[in-house]
Design a protein around this motif. Structure first.
Motif, PDB file in Angstrom:
ATOM      1  N   THR A 109     -44.545 -30.366 -17.273  1.00 17.23           N
ATOM      2  CA  THR A 109     -43.997 -31.844 -16.961  1.00 17.23           C
ATOM      3  C   THR A 109     -45.305 -32.658 -16.598  1.00 17.23           C
ATOM      4  O   THR A 109     -45.997 -32.196 -15.428  1.00 17.23           O
ATOM      5  N   PRO A 110     -45.177 -33.906 -17.004  1.00 18.70           N
ATOM      6  CA  PRO A 110     -46.540 -34.604 -16.595  1.00 18.70           C
ATOM      7  C   PRO A 110     -46.005 -35.430 -15.257  1.00 18.70           C
ATOM      8  O   PRO A 110     -46.935 -36.078 -14.550  1.00 18.70           O
ATOM      9  N   HIS A 111     -44.793 -35.229 -14.843  1.00 14.89           N
ATOM     10  CA  HIS A 111     -44.370 -35.806 -13.526  1.00 14.89           C
ATOM     11  C   HIS A 111     -44.568 -35.116 -12.285  1.00 14.89           C
ATOM     12  O   HIS A 111     -43.877 -33.947 -12.360  1.00 14.89           O
ATOM     13  N   VAL A 112     -45.303 -35.594 -11.579  1.00 12.31           N
ATOM     14  CA  VAL A 112     -45.510 -34.641 -10.143  1.00 12.31           C
ATOM     15  C   VAL A 112     -44.227 -34.496  -9.409  1.00 12.31           C
ATOM     16  O   VAL A 112     -43.891 -33.559  -8.866  1.00 12.31           O
ATOM     17  N   LYS A 113     -43.486 -35.620  -9.351  1.00 14.54           N
ATOM     18  CA  LYS A 113     -42.310 -35.852  -8.498  1.00 14.54           C
ATOM     19  C   LYS A 113     -41.194 -34.553  -9.307  1.00 14.54           C
ATOM     20  O   LYS A 113     -40.553 -33.857  -8.227  1.00 14.54           O
ATOM     21  N   LEU A 114     -41.206 -34.551 -10.224  1.00 13.69           N
ATOM     22  CA  LEU A 114     -40.192 -33.845 -10.935  1.00 13.69           C
ATOM     23  C   LEU A 114     -40.818 -32.375 -10.848  1.00 13.69           C
ATOM     24  O   LEU A 114     -40.013 -31.457 -10.723  1.00 13.69           O
ATOM     25  N   LEU A 115     -42.050 -32.206 -10.965  1.00 20.16           N
ATOM     26  CA  LEU A 115     -42.663 -30.679 -10.875  1.00 20.16           C
ATOM     27  C   LEU A 115     -42.204 -30.354  -9.283  1.00 20.16           C
ATOM     28  O   LEU A 115     -41.821 -28.966  -9.172  1.00 20.16           O
TER      29      LEU A 115
ATOM     30  N   VAL B  63     -38.916 -28.342 -20.409  1.00 17.67           N
ATOM     31  CA  VAL B  63     -39.765 -28.526 -19.146  1.00 17.67           C
ATOM     32  C   VAL B  63     -39.692 -27.032 -18.381  1.00 17.67           C
ATOM     33  O   VAL B  63     -40.956 -26.750 -17.883  1.00 17.67           O
ATOM     34  N   VAL B  64     -38.793 -26.090 -18.258  1.00 23.52           N
ATOM     35  CA  VAL B  64     -38.792 -24.787 -17.631  1.00 23.52           C
ATOM     36  C   VAL B  64     -38.462 -23.771 -18.591  1.00 23.52           C
ATOM     37  O   VAL B  64     -37.372 -23.723 -19.331  1.00 23.52           O
ATOM     38  N   GLY B  65     -39.331 -22.849 -18.875  1.00 23.25           N
ATOM     39  CA  GLY B  65     -39.093 -21.823 -19.697  1.00 23.25           C
ATOM     40  C   GLY B  65     -39.101 -20.457 -18.844  1.00 23.25           C
ATOM     41  O   GLY B  65     -39.742 -20.131 -18.134  1.00 23.25           O
ATOM     42  N   GLY B  66     -38.396 -19.418 -19.522  1.00 24.02           N
ATOM     43  CA  GLY B  66     -38.501 -18.202 -19.011  1.00 24.02           C
ATOM     44  C   GLY B  66     -37.403 -17.773 -17.971  1.00 24.02           C
ATOM     45  O   GLY B  66     -37.733 -17.064 -17.008  1.00 24.02           O
ATOM     46  N   ARG B  67     -36.443 -18.620 -17.819  1.00 25.07           N
ATOM     47  CA  ARG B  67     -35.453 -18.718 -16.690  1.00 25.07           C
ATOM     48  C   ARG B  67     -34.712 -17.035 -16.591  1.00 25.07           C
ATOM     49  O   ARG B  67     -34.284 -16.663 -17.606  1.00 25.07           O
ATOM     50  N   GLY B  68     -34.575 -16.716 -15.484  1.00 25.02           N
ATOM     51  CA  GLY B  68     -34.313 -15.177 -15.256  1.00 25.02           C
ATOM     52  C   GLY B  68     -35.019 -14.341 -15.722  1.00 25.02           C
ATOM     53  O   GLY B  68     -34.844 -13.004 -15.692  1.00 25.02           O
ATOM     54  N   GLN B  69     -36.384 -14.537 -16.012  1.00 21.39           N
ATOM     55  CA  GLN B  69     -37.386 -13.284 -16.332  1.00 21.39           C
ATOM     56  C   GLN B  69     -38.370 -13.334 -15.120  1.00 21.39           C
ATOM     57  O   GLN B  69     -38.527 -13.954 -14.240  1.00 21.39           O
ATOM     58  N   LYS B  70     -39.394 -12.457 -15.407  1.00 26.94           N
ATOM     59  CA  LYS B  70     -40.323 -12.169 -14.390  1.00 26.94           C
ATOM     60  C   LYS B  70     -41.350 -13.374 -14.072  1.00 26.94           C
ATOM     61  O   LYS B  70     -42.178 -13.563 -13.260  1.00 26.94           O
ATOM     62  N   LYS B  71     -41.460 -14.111 -15.365  1.00 21.50           N
ATOM     63  CA  LYS B  71     -42.476 -15.052 -15.625  1.00 21.50           C
ATOM     64  C   LYS B  71     -41.705 -16.499 -16.239  1.00 21.50           C
ATOM     65  O   LYS B  71     -40.909 -16.331 -17.042  1.00 21.50           O
TER      66      LYS B  71
ATOM     67  N   VAL C 189     -32.784 -28.984 -15.814  1.00 20.90           N
ATOM     68  CA  VAL C 189     -33.951 -29.537 -16.677  1.00 20.90           C
ATOM     69  C   VAL C 189     -33.765 -28.843 -17.992  1.00 20.90           C
ATOM     70  O   VAL C 189     -33.182 -27.809 -17.932  1.00 20.90           O
ATOM     71  N   SER C 190     -34.635 -29.248 -18.921  1.00 23.54           N
ATOM     72  CA  SER C 190     -34.276 -28.755 -20.144  1.00 23.54           C
ATOM     73  C   SER C 190     -35.231 -27.368 -20.264  1.00 23.54           C
ATOM     74  O   SER C 190     -35.990 -27.451 -19.626  1.00 23.54           O
ATOM     75  N   GLU C 191     -35.074 -26.862 -21.584  1.00 22.45           N
ATOM     76  CA  GLU C 191     -36.068 -25.658 -21.736  1.00 22.45           C
ATOM     77  C   GLU C 191     -37.296 -26.064 -21.928  1.00 22.45           C
ATOM     78  O   GLU C 191     -38.199 -25.188 -21.867  1.00 22.45           O
TER      79      GLU C 191
END
Length: 541
Positions: free
Chosen positions: A232-238, A219-227, A215-217
């Motif tokens: 996302t507004p989509h439950v299925k994607l979450l 949608v998901v932020g902080g990859r590879g970090q502690k946080k 997914v794009s940044e």
């Protein structure tokens, strides 16, 4: 039909149709029938209107009934609210028994004490340290204890409380990763209806978080970090993202627990991720025939009393001629034992009881070792195989036998306090060992026991204890060694005063001087407990 006949009689009007002729239908004139029909129609119209009135009346009755019951329920509820609830604890004499064991209060408390009683020896350990040194010794001890807690954080585990009615699912046990390894966290999920304007956050302390989801940044932020943040507004994607969240251990920790925080809007939970380095197994080959001599080594410590040692060795050879015997010897003038399958290790003079045990066990190469004193004697009832059977088919690490009918065993009861701890030694056992009717579970046993070599080495014997010392090994092994006692395996004890010559009598006399504890050694041992075990006091009965 009766109704219509009565209606015909009631209507006597003449119909003027066809020249005023009277027409009859059955026994009724046609005109009368038509008027009757009109009258009936009017009656049905009235009944039809009455239907709505009945519905209205019925509805009003329902409303009235519901209102009445609601008022009644309100009165009942108010009655409950007005009556104080009985919120109280059980009487002390009832709940106290829940926290008692052998007369000790093992419930919540901040401090522990050792109280004197009949037939009870109490040691207040601080009394065995010079008063002018006690404060400095205590300060050093507490500094070492803080370092101990830092190295072993599992000793102070946080309490995790599950939050009610949370839409989050997460693992409560079993999420484990090796140091510097990566795992997919199992069980993460969101079970709410909508994620609109909802941000999901996961935060770790000892590792890095990521997701396998592409997914794009935004949608998901902080990859590879502690946080790690998810928007996302989509439950299925979450849930797809959560199902593929990864945890990477970033520090080489052998045993640690990372409490990961999982937040979604106003909901927040924490779950454990265990970082654990598995140990390499250390296995002992019993041989293809599982011969007892390939599984057990006999160990002993001797000092001066070679006449006793030779009797012991002779009895061993009678029943176990091929079993290896290891002898640790700290005599001033060692006498060499030249026998098959006997290894004698010479130590500095008077090095001590526990140092000798350490030396002997360090040379064991079999799965088990059997500890015996040098003045014991094997008999037909000394069946090592029976003790091996217990360890092979239970989770025990140490199993004791009986010495001349004395199967002494004891319990160690430990009380923690904020400033120090208390320890109590009591004769007896906890319960029977399942599957072995002659055996019980305890904390310590007599000087005749079979033990798993590797587990025993983990605890070790404190070489500072040179003279009389035995229970101290089991005190140090508390929480590590699983101990049992069996009375169906018996070893003999050579009689006291069995010297056959003046030389042997002199040896026994000299041995007696070394064996007895001096007041100085007692004070040293108790002061050692104060510092090493962070103990305030201990009692024996």
């Amino acid at each position: 039909m009766l109704f219509f006949s009565r209606m015909c009689k009631d209507f006597s009007l003449t119909d003027s149709l066809s020249g005023g002729e009277r027409y009859m239908l059955g026994s009724c004139p046609v005109g009368s029938f038509l008027r009757m029909e009109a009258g009936c129609f009017q009656i049905f119209q009235k009944l039809w209107r009455l239907k709505y009135i009945c519905v209205i009346i019925f509805s009003l009755c329902v409303v009235f009934y519901v209102s009445m019951m609601k008022g009644r329920l309100t009165e009942i509820k108010l009655g409950w609210d007005e009556t104080p609830l009985s919120l109280k604890l059980l009487p002390e004499e009832k709940y106290k028994s829940m926290f008692l064991f052998d007369g000790f209060w093992l419930g919540p408390k901040n401090r522990c004490e050792c109280v004197g009683a009949k037939k009870l020896t109490v040691y207040q350990l601080g009394n065995y340290i010079d008063k002018d040194k006690l404060a400095a010794v205590t300060e050093r001890r507490e500094k070492e204890f803080v370092d101990y807690q830092r190295r072993y954080p599992f000793q102070t585990k946080d309490v995790l409380i599950a939050q009610p009615s949370t839409p989050l699912s997460y693992p409560i046990q079993g999420a484990e990763v090796m140091p510097l390894h990566t795992m997919v966290i199992p069980g993460l999920g969101f079970h709410g209806a909508s994620t609109e304007n909802l941000q999901v956050i996961l935060q770790a302390s000892f590792g890095a978080l990521n997701t396998l989801a592409d997914v794009s940044e935004d949608v998901v932020g902080g990859r590879g970090q502690k946080k790690l943040t998810i928007s996302t507004p989509h439950v299925k994607l979450l849930n797809y993202i959560l199902e593929h969240i990864t945890y990477t251990s970033t520090e080489y920790l052998l045993d640690a627990v990372d409490l990961v925080t999982f937040t979604a809007g106003t909901h927040q939970v924490r779950f454990p991720v265990t970082i654990h380095q598995p140990r390499l197994p250390k296995l002992f080959d019993p041989g293809s025939d599982y011969n007892i001599s390939n599984m057990v080594t006999i160990t002993t410590k001797t000092f001066l009393r070679y006449h006793k040692l030779r009797v012991l060795l002779e009895s061993i050879r009678q029943y176990y001629p091929n079993m290896k015997v290891i002898v640790a010897d700290d005599s001033e003038h060692p006498e060499m034992i030249q026998q098959a399958n006997v290894e004698q290790y010479i130590m500095p003079f008077g090095k001590g009881w526990f140092a000798g045990r350490n030396l002997a066990i360090s040379q064991v190469t079999t799965k088990y070792y059997l500890w015996v004193d040098d003045d014991f004697v094997f008999t037909a009832n000394t069946k090592i195989e029976k003790l091996v059977d217990v360890l092979e088919n239970s989770n025990l690490d140490v199993v004791g036998g009986s010495v001349g009918g004395n199967d002494y065993k004891f319990k160690v009861i430990y009380e923690e306090g904020e400033d120090s701890s208390c320890l109590h030694i009591r004769y007896g056992s906890y319960h029977r060992l399942k599957g072995f009717p002659s055996c019980v579970v305890a904390s310590g046993v007599v000087n005749f026991f079979l033990a798993r070599t590797e587990e025993s080495r983990r605890v070790g014997f404190d070489p500072k204890l040179q003279r009389v010392a035995h229970s101290e090994y089991f005190m140090d092994g508390l929480g590590i060694l699983r101990v049992g006692s069996c009375n169906h395996v018996v070893i003999g004890h050579q009689p006291h005063g069995s010297a056959k010559s003046a030389r042997e009598a002199d040896v026994e006399k000299t041995y007696g001087r070394f064996r007895a504890n001096t007041e100085e050694q007692v004070r040293f041992k108790l002061a050692l407990h104060y510092f090493k075990n962070r103990m305030k006091c201990y009692t024996k009965a």
